[in-house]
Design a protein around this motif. Structure first.
Motif, mmCIF file in Angstrom:
data_model
loop_
_atom_site.group_PDB
_atom_site.id
_atom_site.type_symbol
_atom_site.label_atom_id
_atom_site.label_comp_id
_atom_site.label_asym_id
_atom_site.label_seq_id
_atom_site.Cartn_x
_atom_site.Cartn_y
_atom_site.Cartn_z
ATOM 1 N N CYS A 60 73.483 39.069 74.707
ATOM 2 C CA CYS A 60 72.262 38.437 74.204
ATOM 3 C C CYS A 60 72.058 37.092 74.901
ATOM 4 N N GLN A 61 70.778 36.699 75.018
ATOM 5 C CA GLN A 61 70.498 35.382 75.630
ATOM 6 C C GLN A 61 71.068 34.259 74.769
ATOM 7 N N ASP A 62 71.111 34.474 73.444
ATOM 8 C CA ASP A 62 71.769 33.505 72.571
ATOM 9 C C ASP A 62 73.257 33.833 72.600
ATOM 10 N N GLY B 133 75.284 33.997 66.840
ATOM 11 C CA GLY B 133 73.898 33.703 67.220
ATOM 12 C C GLY B 133 73.158 32.957 66.115
ATOM 13 N N GLY C 73 70.068 33.249 65.141
ATOM 14 C CA GLY C 73 69.196 34.093 64.321
ATOM 15 C C GLY C 73 69.907 34.627 63.103
ATOM 16 N N SER C 74 71.173 35.009 63.255
ATOM 17 C CA SER C 74 71.903 35.546 62.107
ATOM 18 C C SER C 74 72.461 34.416 61.247
ATOM 19 N N CYS D 80 68.453 40.307 63.343
ATOM 20 C CA CYS D 80 68.627 41.420 64.288
ATOM 21 C C CYS D 80 69.511 42.549 63.772
ATOM 22 N N CYS E 227 74.869 40.031 63.569
ATOM 23 C CA CYS E 227 73.696 40.691 64.158
ATOM 24 C C CYS E 227 74.090 41.791 65.145
ATOM 25 N N ALA F 85 74.282 41.425 68.153
ATOM 26 C CA ALA F 85 75.216 40.830 69.126
ATOM 27 C C ALA F 85 76.477 40.391 68.378
ATOM 28 N N ARG G 191 79.996 39.576 68.019
ATOM 29 C CA ARG G 191 80.940 39.190 69.093
ATOM 30 C C ARG G 191 82.140 38.502 68.480
ATOM 31 N N PRO H 10 64.221 38.187 72.972
ATOM 32 C CA PRO H 10 63.317 37.364 72.157
ATOM 33 C C PRO H 10 64.050 36.512 71.134
ATOM 34 N N LYS I 44 60.644 38.226 68.126
ATOM 35 C CA LYS I 44 61.355 39.241 67.348
ATOM 36 C C LYS I 44 61.173 38.976 65.863
ATOM 37 N N GLY J 276 65.762 42.348 69.718
ATOM 38 C CA GLY J 276 66.813 41.329 69.685
ATOM 39 C C GLY J 276 68.160 42.005 69.850
ATOM 40 N N GLY J 277 68.933 41.573 70.833
ATOM 41 C CA GLY J 277 70.216 42.221 71.103
ATOM 42 C C GLY J 277 70.109 43.177 72.293
#
Ligand code: SF4
Length: 505
Positions: free
Chosen positions: A66-68, A150, A152-153, A184, A280, A282, A284, A396, A421, A444-445
């Protein structure tokens, strides 16, 4: 007494952060593969396919999922019989490892951490500092659990100090239902119960680092094995959260979570603290132990472990030329329809939007080259490119953060569409309807997969904002779904509504 060397700690942290930036945990990816097989909602199935295919591409290409690329969270269990060799504090060693991982020239990761969060919000440029939790335990090893979470989460975390007689399941289910899709999904819900407020939050976070194994628990339950109260809660929550019908990316579908984890701790007789933190698409994390024999050895998963799922655009997807598009062209687009974007678009997220809106409020012109007339904006903060990439992973970001700027952007700049997203808020939907604009979503992801559709990237304005600068992207067949159409119909409202009804039937 075990001697742990400073250089081994630094190298282990660097290697682990690089490792988790491009390898999903195999248990998560296999659970997502099962969700793909079972999914009956076409939009959700397509989104899961993008996440799975993206995951495989990242494992092969050693580029971020992910970009994040997250904020680093480390849980340490430090044996009492340890001696350290080196001049740095343990915190300094870990942050040096983070610095080296995030600035690694072969796989540069996005620096997302800002110092002075309530003031200047200045990017620290190397993603330091990590958030570190340590425990001193018996023994002569250092156990490390490390995650990159991330925004977002993390932003969807919830906490309540419940009345001890409250219905925990009802509170959690309502809270998840109010989270929307900015975290996501499909992912994992981490629940912490008991202790004190900060302990409950830590339990929720740490629970996310446990293996994905709800299917095993379901099997044990079927065979009549006696379950603990936390195991019973996991099963009940798994069923009730999925019955909400939120589905992948909030498009409506069968799988919102692939597991629910619960950790608990004794609490005060007057208290029932409950915390929720989602993980999310992503997801990790990795774990290792330092025993004095050198840096951690991380074993790469085999590509055969990935579900055999590839993604290609639906043959029915509508191709859109962004360079010639008019508002009239968008009238027939349906919520949930897949589009393939071609041509030029501008990017911008939180900081750029604030500057644009402030500039307009002062009656000044936007920077040269920033012209939104009849154009689309993509809410993204990409990873820097390496080698011959036009741009690094570029998925996104959560659109609701841009809701407050939407009316001004649509009314005063000539903008006709947005890409991000998850859902939009009521005010943004009203503005979209009023201006006959559209809102599109990317998955997203699926950031590395999306970046393959970006052929050229140029910084147009605010370069000092780093990943938050305004770029112009030239895209070829960039896959998106119509999230809100020109009439204000939102797929994030209709999708979960339809699927929750179907699931409960
Ligand atoms: S998958 Fe979504 S929530 Fe997770 S890091 Fe990426 S953009 Fe953020």
């Amino acid at each position: 007494m075990t001697l742990i060397k400073q250089d081994d700690v630094i190298k282990s942290i660097t290697d682990a952060l690089q490792f988790i930036s491009y390898y999903h945990p195999v248990d998560y990816i296999q659970a997502l593969g099962q969700a793909y097989e079972q999914e009956q909602s076409a939009s959700a199935k397509d989104a899961i396919a993008q996440i799975l295919y993206n995951s495989r591409l990242c494992a092969e290409g050693h580029r971020p999922i992910c970009q994040d690329t997250g904020i680093v969270v480390v849980f340490l269990e430090i044996g009492m019989d340890i001696q350290w060799q080196g001049s740095m504090s343990l915190e300094e060693m870990i942050n040096e490892g983070v610095h080296l991982a995030y600035t690694h020239p072969d796989n540069i990761l996005r620096a997302s951490v800002l110092a002075d969060p309530a003031g200047a919000r200045k990017n620290t440029r190397d993603n330091t500092p990590a958030v570190i939790h340590s425990k001193i335990v018996r023994g002569n090893t250092v156990k490390v659990k490390l995650a990159a979470k991330g925004g977002g989460s993390e932003n969807k975390a919830k906490f309540a100090a419940l009345n001890p007689s409250a219905d925990i399941v009802a509170w959690i289910t309502n809270a998840v239902s109010s989270m929307g899709a900015g975290w996501c999904p499909p992912g994992i819900m981490g629940i912490g119960i008991g202790g004190t407020p900060e302990k409950a939050m830590l339990l929720a976070k740490e629970s996310l680092l446990e293996p994905v194994n709800i299917q095993q628990l379901m099997e044990q339950n079927k065979q009549g094995q006696i379950l603990s109260r936390t195991q019973e809660l996991r099963l009940e929550l798994y069923e009730k959260i999925n019955a909400l019908g939120i589905g992948a990316q909030g498009l409506g579908g069968l799988t919102t979570v692939v597991d629910v984890k619960v950790l608990d701790y004794p609490t005060h007789a007057a208290s029932l603290p409950v915390a929720i933190i989602p993980n999310c698409a992503a997801t990790r994390h990795t774990h290792f132990t330092l025993d004095g024999s050198g840096p951690a050895v991380l074993t790469a998963p085999k590509l055969e472990d990935w579900p055999d799922v590839t993604w290609s655009a639906s043959p029915k997807a509508r191709r859109v030329n962004l360079d010639t598009i008019t508002k009239e062209d968008m009238h027939s687009w349906q919520p949930g329809e897949q589009l393939l974007l071609n041509g030029k678009l501008l990017t911008g997220r939180d900081a750029a939007h604030k500057r644009i809106v402030d500039t307009l409020a002062r009656g000044e012109s936007l920077p040269e080259g920033v012209d939104f007339n009849n154009r689309f904006i993509y809410y993204v903060g990409p990873v820097d490119a390496v080698n011959n990439e036009a741009v690094g992973p570029a998925g996104p970001t959560t659109s609701t953060r841009m809701d407050q700027y939407t009316e001004t952007m649509l009314a005063d700049t000539g903008l006709i569409g947005m890409i991000g997203k998850a859902e939009r808020g009521a005010g943004a939907i009203e503005a979209i309807k009023k201006h006959k604009a559209v809102y599109l979503i990317a998955v997203g992801g699926a950031a590395y997969l999306i970046s393959k559709a970006i052929e050229k990237s140029t910084i147009i304005a605010y370069p000092e904002l780093g990943m938050e600068a305004i770029y112009e992207f030239e895209v070829k067949d960039m896959p998106v779904t119509v999230g809100v159409d020109v009439h204000g119909e939102s797929v994030h409202l209709s999708g979960p509504k339809k699927w929750s009804k179907l699931i409960r039937r």
